[in-house]
Design a protein around this motif. Structure first.
Motif, PDB file in Angstrom:
ATOM      1  N   ALA A 202       0.873  -1.178   0.000  1.00 47.39           N
ATOM      2  CA  ALA A 202       0.000   0.000   0.000  1.00 47.39           C
ATOM      3  C   ALA A 202       0.909   1.226   0.000  1.00 47.39           C
ATOM      4  N   ALA A 203       1.186   1.743  -1.184  1.00 42.15           N
ATOM      5  CA  ALA A 203       2.120   2.858  -1.313  1.00 42.15           C
ATOM      6  C   ALA A 203       1.577   4.111  -0.635  1.00 42.15           C
ATOM      7  N   ARG A 204       2.486   4.899  -0.105  1.00 50.31           N
ATOM      8  CA  ARG A 204       2.151   6.211   0.452  1.00 50.31           C
ATOM      9  C   ARG A 204       2.979   7.268  -0.264  1.00 50.31           C
ATOM     10  N   PHE A 205       2.396   8.457  -0.385  1.00 47.35           N
ATOM     11  CA  PHE A 205       2.990   9.522  -1.181  1.00 47.35           C
ATOM     12  C   PHE A 205       3.277  10.725  -0.292  1.00 47.35           C
ATOM     13  N   SER A 206       4.501  11.237  -0.403  1.00 44.62           N
ATOM     14  CA  SER A 206       4.916  12.430   0.332  1.00 44.62           C
ATOM     15  C   SER A 206       4.919  13.638  -0.602  1.00 44.62           C
ATOM     16  N   LEU A 207       4.721  14.820  -0.027  1.00 43.48           N
ATOM     17  CA  LEU A 207       4.801  16.054  -0.795  1.00 43.48           C
ATOM     18  C   LEU A 207       6.200  16.647  -0.669  1.00 43.48           C
ATOM     19  N   TRP A 208       6.745  17.068  -1.802  1.00 46.93           N
ATOM     20  CA  TRP A 208       8.065  17.684  -1.867  1.00 46.93           C
ATOM     21  C   TRP A 208       7.941  19.011  -2.611  1.00 46.93           C
ATOM     22  N   PRO A 216      15.701  19.634  -3.498  1.00 40.91           N
ATOM     23  CA  PRO A 216      14.298  19.428  -3.127  1.00 40.91           C
ATOM     24  C   PRO A 216      14.141  19.342  -1.611  1.00 40.91           C
ATOM     25  N   GLN A 217      12.959  19.742  -1.148  1.00 44.90           N
ATOM     26  CA  GLN A 217      12.663  19.711   0.290  1.00 44.90           C
ATOM     27  C   GLN A 217      11.371  18.932   0.511  1.00 44.90           C
ATOM     28  N   MET A 218      11.404  18.011   1.503  1.00 38.96           N
ATOM     29  CA  MET A 218      10.179  17.287   1.830  1.00 38.96           C
ATOM     30  C   MET A 218       9.253  18.201   2.624  1.00 38.96           C
ATOM     31  N   LEU A 219       7.988  18.260   2.208  1.00 35.76           N
ATOM     32  CA  LEU A 219       7.001  19.095   2.873  1.00 35.76           C
ATOM     33  C   LEU A 219       6.126  18.306   3.834  1.00 35.76           C
ATOM     34  N   SER A 220       5.892  17.040   3.526  1.00 31.77           N
ATOM     35  CA  SER A 220       4.991  16.230   4.349  1.00 31.77           C
ATOM     36  C   SER A 220       5.591  15.961   5.716  1.00 31.77           C
ATOM     37  N   ARG A 221       4.753  16.017   6.719  1.00 30.98           N
ATOM     38  CA  ARG A 221       5.178  15.646   8.057  1.00 30.98           C
ATOM     39  C   ARG A 221       5.097  14.134   8.225  1.00 30.98           C
ATOM     40  N   PRO A 222       5.914  13.554   9.098  1.00 34.52           N
ATOM     41  CA  PRO A 222       5.854  12.101   9.313  1.00 34.52           C
ATOM     42  C   PRO A 222       4.450  11.671   9.716  1.00 34.52           C
ATOM     43  N   GLY A 223       3.983  10.602   9.096  1.00 33.58           N
ATOM     44  CA  GLY A 223       2.662  10.080   9.392  1.00 33.58           C
ATOM     45  C   GLY A 223       1.546  10.738   8.609  1.00 33.58           C
ATOM     46  N   GLU A 224       1.865  11.749   7.795  1.00 30.39           N
ATOM     47  CA  GLU A 224       0.836  12.441   7.029  1.00 30.39           C
ATOM     48  C   GLU A 224       0.953  12.167   5.532  1.00 30.39           C
ATOM     49  N   GLU A 225       1.676  11.122   5.185  1.00 29.87           N
ATOM     50  CA  GLU A 225       1.744  10.746   3.779  1.00 29.87           C
ATOM     51  C   GLU A 225       0.354  10.313   3.296  1.00 29.87           C
ATOM     52  N   ILE A 226       0.125  10.466   2.012  1.00 33.36           N
ATOM     53  CA  ILE A 226      -1.185  10.169   1.437  1.00 33.36           C
ATOM     54  C   ILE A 226      -1.208   8.730   0.955  1.00 33.36           C
ATOM     55  N   LEU A 227      -2.210   7.973   1.397  1.00 37.28           N
ATOM     56  CA  LEU A 227      -2.311   6.562   1.066  1.00 37.28           C
ATOM     57  C   LEU A 227      -2.749   6.375  -0.378  1.00 37.28           C
ATOM     58  N   SER A 244      -2.543  30.662  -0.718  1.00 31.71           N
ATOM     59  CA  SER A 244      -2.986  30.578   0.670  1.00 31.71           C
ATOM     60  C   SER A 244      -2.898  29.162   1.193  1.00 31.71           C
ATOM     61  N   GLY A 245      -2.677  28.203   0.304  1.00 32.94           N
ATOM     62  CA  GLY A 245      -2.559  26.817   0.709  1.00 32.94           C
ATOM     63  C   GLY A 245      -2.527  25.902  -0.490  1.00 32.94           C
ATOM     64  N   LEU A 246      -2.583  24.625  -0.211  1.00 31.55           N
ATOM     65  CA  LEU A 246      -2.515  23.615  -1.255  1.00 31.55           C
ATOM     66  C   LEU A 246      -3.649  22.621  -1.026  1.00 31.55           C
ATOM     67  N   ILE A 247      -4.282  22.189  -2.119  1.00 31.89           N
ATOM     68  CA  ILE A 247      -5.333  21.179  -2.083  1.00 31.89           C
ATOM     69  C   ILE A 247      -4.802  19.903  -2.728  1.00 31.89           C
ATOM     70  N   SER A 248      -5.080  18.769  -2.108  1.00 33.14           N
ATOM     71  CA  SER A 248      -4.761  17.486  -2.731  1.00 33.14           C
ATOM     72  C   SER A 248      -5.882  16.505  -2.428  1.00 33.14           C
ATOM     73  N   GLY A 249      -5.873  15.392  -3.122  1.00 31.61           N
ATOM     74  CA  GLY A 249      -6.862  14.354  -2.891  1.00 31.61           C
ATOM     75  C   GLY A 249      -6.185  13.028  -2.630  1.00 31.61           C
ATOM     76  N   SER A 250      -6.984  12.008  -2.376  1.00 33.19           N
ATOM     77  CA  SER A 250      -6.437  10.670  -2.181  1.00 33.19           C
ATOM     78  C   SER A 250      -7.199   9.684  -3.041  1.00 33.19           C
ATOM     79  N   GLY A 270       0.688  21.428   8.534  1.00 37.18           N
ATOM     80  CA  GLY A 270       0.289  20.026   8.526  1.00 37.18           C
ATOM     81  C   GLY A 270      -0.982  19.781   7.734  1.00 37.18           C
ATOM     82  N   ARG A 271      -1.180  18.538   7.424  1.00 38.27           N
ATOM     83  CA  ARG A 271      -2.331  18.117   6.628  1.00 38.27           C
ATOM     84  C   ARG A 271      -3.621  18.239   7.432  1.00 38.27           C
ATOM     85  N   ARG A 272      -4.630  18.855   6.820  1.00 40.26           N
ATOM     86  CA  ARG A 272      -5.957  18.932   7.417  1.00 40.26           C
ATOM     87  C   ARG A 272      -6.979  18.416   6.411  1.00 40.26           C
ATOM     88  N   HIS A 273      -8.004  17.748   6.906  1.00 38.04           N
ATOM     89  CA  HIS A 273      -9.087  17.313   6.033  1.00 38.04           C
ATOM     90  C   HIS A 273      -9.991  18.489   5.690  1.00 38.04           C
TER      91      HIS A 273
END
Length: 648
Positions: A202-208, A216-227, A244-250, A270-273
């Motif tokens: 089950a791959a997880r994706f980090s934001l960079w 490159p710099q990793m933006l994702s916090r540990p445990g907040e990778e996208i499944l 003002s921010g970034l939108i992503s989906g899963s 950090g990631r918020r729903h």
């Protein structure tokens, strides 16, 4: 896909509906001609820009995943409904600077008095500028992405004050999805272990972030990778000079928001729903979630337009964030298109039937997202005018088949694909149409109609049993059902992936009628591949040639091989695409036997409609004489074929 029945009925009296044309998609039959906007089998919104200089921005979107069509398209903005939903016009294909790709991964940004496209090409980004005279994004430079652990799978582009760009990239962790051993088209494929646990990854994706010339710099916090994939990435601007921010989906439908705390650059919190007005995390209605921020009609904040395997949906920004800093949106409704073709959902499975008892034929159709839609005919059977689909309910709840973690043989990556394949038939003989179906779980079940002829009402699903055990076989099959002699026949694919006849015993039980056979006595096989490649036949039991005995019409994917793995169709033709196969019954209704299949033709050309399976239903609907046929295409369109123009 909810439209007010009263509004539809009132507007239907104002104008004549567009005529159905043989070989063409069925148009929306309401006078406003508005319907859900579907791009392809899978719809990816990738950005917006003021290309046509309308009141609101135009939309850029990609059709992908082996679908018809594929590519990048511009949808001009046309209007906004009273509820704030944008309406777009007919698509304009835009050429892209990639040599060959089924699904271009890209983002479109308006900045510096130009419209820019950024296209992922392995470990590089192609920067391109829109030239509307050429209807093309023209490459301006190639940017190598160095220092990332793996090639990215999604991209957003943020303009910088110095004239450069910072890219936000979704990068996988490299974990393999398939389980060890044989693949999902092999007879030895084993998706789950003895405890029912998925054997694959089950791959997880980090934001960079990546700014050319810098590491490159990793933006994702540990445990907040996208499944299981981040879908799309989109910078939300809210009218400000900086994002003002970034939108992503899963993959599974969550929508995430990352606030930007930097006054000049990009520093994501950090990631918020994203949540609805009740404070519950939003879950996109479709398999896959591909969101972008789209400017709200008020100019304050951003709405969301999101795709997936199905149509585009609009999430209206409620104008506030909750106490946890989560953006609040209204529940999603379909994005609309003017002069629309009827949209039944990806991999639709139609049935022609008078569902509401008003004396004219309608269409009921299932789809890959797991819903069953009712398309009401506001015209006449021979001059139809179909309204956009309304989701049916059963037992007081909207039908939405979801296999979940282990209900799908291809693994939890397909947890959101229902592939519901319904047929409509008066199963219990009370004069009311019922719905019988199978789906991605390979279950067989019936929704009995407990309403009235003019007001159908479905009870919750009831399993169909054979010898006390759930009726079983291969998956994603539309059963063929008809009165055959003095009994009701139920035809599906069995455990050997072969056509099998069952007889109705009572409302929830069938008896075994044995396998169906060809003229030479051989069983009728469906596929030449195994495991996840099995099943998928959409069966119509009908007297196609008018000789008084029931034949088989079968909608296929391109990899079917009916009636045998060696010389069956469409495989023996080189798998040119999906087909509607006619298997003539050269026996009797009491002792059927079937001739080798032939593909139906329209105006002399064999009907091929893409890659994935299609459904077909016959009935005296549409112009002409006798029984015409309605066929689904994988992108959610329903095509009409007039019987006089078809040959076997």
């Amino acid at each position: 896909m909810r439209f007010s029945p009263a509004l539809i009925l009132a507007s239907a009296l104002l104008a004549a509906p567009p005529a159905w044309e043989s070989g063409k998609p069925i148009p929306v039959g309401t006078p406003d001609r508005l319907g859900p906007l579907g791009i392809g089998l899978t719809s990816f919104p990738v950005g917006w820009a003021n290309v046509t200089l309308s009141h609101r921005p135009d939309l850029f979107a990609v059709a992908g995943r082996l679908s018809f069509p594929t590519g990048l398209f511009l949808y001009p903005y046309k209007s906004t409904t009273a509820a704030g939903v944008p309406v777009f016009g007919q698509r304009i294909e835009i050429a892209i600077p990639l040599k060959a790709t089924a699904t271009p991964i890209c983002t479109v940004v308006e900045a510096r008095q130009a419209v820019w496209g950024f296209f992922l090409d392995g470990a590089a980004v192609i920067e391109a500028r829109l030239d509307m005279n050429r209807r093309a994004f023209v490459e301006t430079r190639r940017i190598e992405l160095t220092g990332l652990p793996r090639p990215p799978a999604a991209i957003a582009a943020v303009p910088q004050p110095d004239g450069g760009w910072t890219f936000v990239l979704s990068v996988p962790d490299g974990k393999s999805f398939p389980p060890p051993g044989a693949g999902s088209r092999h007879p030895d494929y084993v998706p789950y272990d003895g405890a029912g646990i998925w054997r694959g990854g089950a791959a997880r994706f980090s934001l960079w972030s990546y700014t050319p010339g810098n590491a490159p710099q990793m933006l994702s916090r540990p445990g907040e990778e996208i499944l299981w994939n981040a879908g799309t990435l989109s910078a939300a601007r809210s009218g400000a000079a900086k994002p003002s921010g970034l939108i992503s989906g899963s993959w599974f439908g969550d929508i995430y928001y990352y606030a930007n705390s930097s006054a000049t650059g990009l520093a994501l919190e950090g990631r918020r729903h994203a949540v609805d007005t009740a404070g519950v995390a939003l879950r996109h209605p479709l398999a896959g979630c591909y969101p972008i921020a789209y400017p709200a009609v008020s100019g304050a904040g951003d709405d969301i337009i999101a795709g997936g395997e199905g149509a585009l949906y609009h999430y209206k920004f409620a104008g506030r964030f909750d106490k946890q800093g989560r953006p609040v949106y209204q529940r999603p409704v379909p994005v609309l298109q003017s002069e629309a073709e009827l949209f039944a959902g990806s991999l639709a499975v139609p049935t022609i039937v008078d569902w509401d008892g008003d004396g004219v034929l309608d269409i009921v159709a299932g789809n890959s997202e797991g819903r069953i839609l009712f398309f009401r005919n506001l015209g006449a059977s021979r001059q139809p005018a179909l309204a956009p689909g309304v989701a049916l309910t059963a037992g007081g709840r909207e039908i939405h088949i979801q296999p979940g973690y282990k209900g799908d043989i291809q693994g939890p990556g397909e947890a959101r694909w229902g592939y519901v394949s319904p047929n409509v038939f008066d199963w219990n003989g009370d004069g009311l149409p019922d719905i019988l179906a199978s789906d991605s779980t390979a279950r067989h079940y019936v929704y009995l109609n407990t309403g009235t002829r003019r007001a159908p009402k479905l009870a919750h699903d009831q399993t169909i049993y054979l010898d006390g055990l759930d009726l079983h076989g291969t998956w994603r099959v539309r059963p063929g059902i008809a009165k055959w002699g003095n009994r009701v026949a139920y035809i599906t694919l069995d455990d050997q992936d072969e056509f099998h006849l069952y007889w109705r015993m009572d409302d929830f039980n069938v008896t075994d009628g044995g396998k169906l056979h060809m003229e030479d006595g051989s069983a009728i096989h469906s596929n030449f591949i195994f495991a996840g490649g099995t099943g998928r036949s959409k069966i119509e039991l009908t007297d196609w040639d008018g000789d008084g005995v029931l034949d088989l019409l079968v909608g296929t994917p391109k990899h079917h091989s009916i009636p045998n793995p060696e010389t069956g169709l469409p495989r023996a033709l080189g798998m040119p695409g999906t087909m509607i196969l006619f298997l003539k019954n050269t026996g009797t209704n009491d002792a059927p036997k079937f001739r080798f299949p032939v593909g139906l033709k329209h105006d002399g050309a064999t009907i091929h409609l893409g890659h994935h399976e299609i459904g077909a239903s016959t009935g005296p609907m549409g112009p002409g004489k006798g029984h015409n046929i309605v066929v689904s295409r994988e992108d959610g369109r329903l095509l009409f074929f007039q019987r006089e123009r078809m040959k076997e």
